[in-house]
Write a protein that holds these residues in place. Structure first.
Motif, PDB file in Angstrom:
ATOM      1  N   GLN A  19       0.868  -1.186   0.000  1.00 50.25           N
ATOM      2  CA  GLN A  19       0.000   0.000   0.000  1.00 50.25           C
ATOM      3  C   GLN A  19       0.898   1.227   0.000  1.00 50.25           C
ATOM      4  O   GLN A  19       1.629   1.460   0.958  1.00 50.25           O
ATOM      5  CB  GLN A  19      -0.915  -0.002   1.224  1.00 50.25           C
ATOM      6  N   ARG A  21       1.436   5.062   0.291  1.00 51.87           N
ATOM      7  CA  ARG A  21       0.740   6.149   0.988  1.00 51.87           C
ATOM      8  C   ARG A  21       1.578   7.413   0.968  1.00 51.87           C
ATOM      9  O   ARG A  21       2.788   7.356   0.849  1.00 51.87           O
ATOM     10  CB  ARG A  21       0.493   5.755   2.440  1.00 51.87           C
ATOM     11  N   ALA A  37      -4.564   7.344  -2.615  1.00 57.67           N
ATOM     12  CA  ALA A  37      -3.969   6.694  -1.452  1.00 57.67           C
ATOM     13  C   ALA A  37      -5.012   5.951  -0.628  1.00 57.67           C
ATOM     14  O   ALA A  37      -6.099   6.464  -0.422  1.00 57.67           O
ATOM     15  CB  ALA A  37      -3.269   7.735  -0.575  1.00 57.67           C
ATOM     16  N   PRO A  38      -4.683   4.771  -0.147  1.00 57.11           N
ATOM     17  CA  PRO A  38      -3.451   4.083  -0.492  1.00 57.11           C
ATOM     18  C   PRO A  38      -3.569   3.414  -1.863  1.00 57.11           C
ATOM     19  O   PRO A  38      -4.594   2.812  -2.182  1.00 57.11           O
ATOM     20  CB  PRO A  38      -3.300   3.033   0.605  1.00 57.11           C
ATOM     21  N   THR A  40      -2.672   0.467  -4.258  1.00 55.90           N
ATOM     22  CA  THR A  40      -2.367  -0.939  -4.006  1.00 55.90           C
ATOM     23  C   THR A  40      -1.430  -1.498  -5.063  1.00 55.90           C
ATOM     24  O   THR A  40      -1.651  -1.294  -6.258  1.00 55.90           O
ATOM     25  CB  THR A  40      -3.667  -1.770  -3.984  1.00 55.90           C
ATOM     26  N   ALA A  70       6.679   9.316  -0.614  1.00 55.72           N
ATOM     27  CA  ALA A  70       5.664   8.311  -0.289  1.00 55.72           C
ATOM     28  C   ALA A  70       6.302   7.257   0.606  1.00 55.72           C
ATOM     29  O   ALA A  70       7.519   7.223   0.794  1.00 55.72           O
ATOM     30  CB  ALA A  70       5.129   7.670  -1.561  1.00 55.72           C
TER      31      ALA A  70
END
Length: 103
Positions: A19, A21, A37-38, A40, A70
């Motif tokens: 993930q 973010r 976000a998130p 995948t 990120a």
């Protein structure tokens, strides 16, 4: 909005997802957002990792090599077997998202 390549590729083990973010400092200090976000990354994805970014600041923004924009969190998941069928109402709550039945 832009697509930033992260400079690496990898395959995750089966049953693990990545993930991607935003880093909170980038969002707060620099108005750099990750709109999905998130994001995948599936276990079977073997291409270069990328992140979608959006500049919410009123001025242009340059991202420099090595800048931390990120972060990734890895999570295990279990595949589910779903069965098609009717779903009986088990509550009086209706209305969908945010519906508590209270006004």
């Amino acid at each position: 909005m832009g697509l930033i390549t992260l400079g690496f590729r990898t395959r995750l083990p089966d049953g693990v997802e990545g993930q991607v973010r935003p880093r909170s400092g980038q969002t707060f200090k620099n108005a750099l957002a990750i709109p999905n976000a998130p994001g995948t990354v599936d276990a079977d994805y073997a291409e270069e990792w990328m992140v979608i970014v959006r500049n919410d600041a009123p001025v242009p923004r340059r991202i420099v090599h090595g800048e931390r924009i990120a972060q990734a969190v890895f999570a295990r998941f279990l595949p589910l077997s779903l069965v098609v069928g009717d779903v009986a109402r088990t509550t009086e709550r209706v209305g969908g998202f945010g519906s508590t039945g209270r006004t």
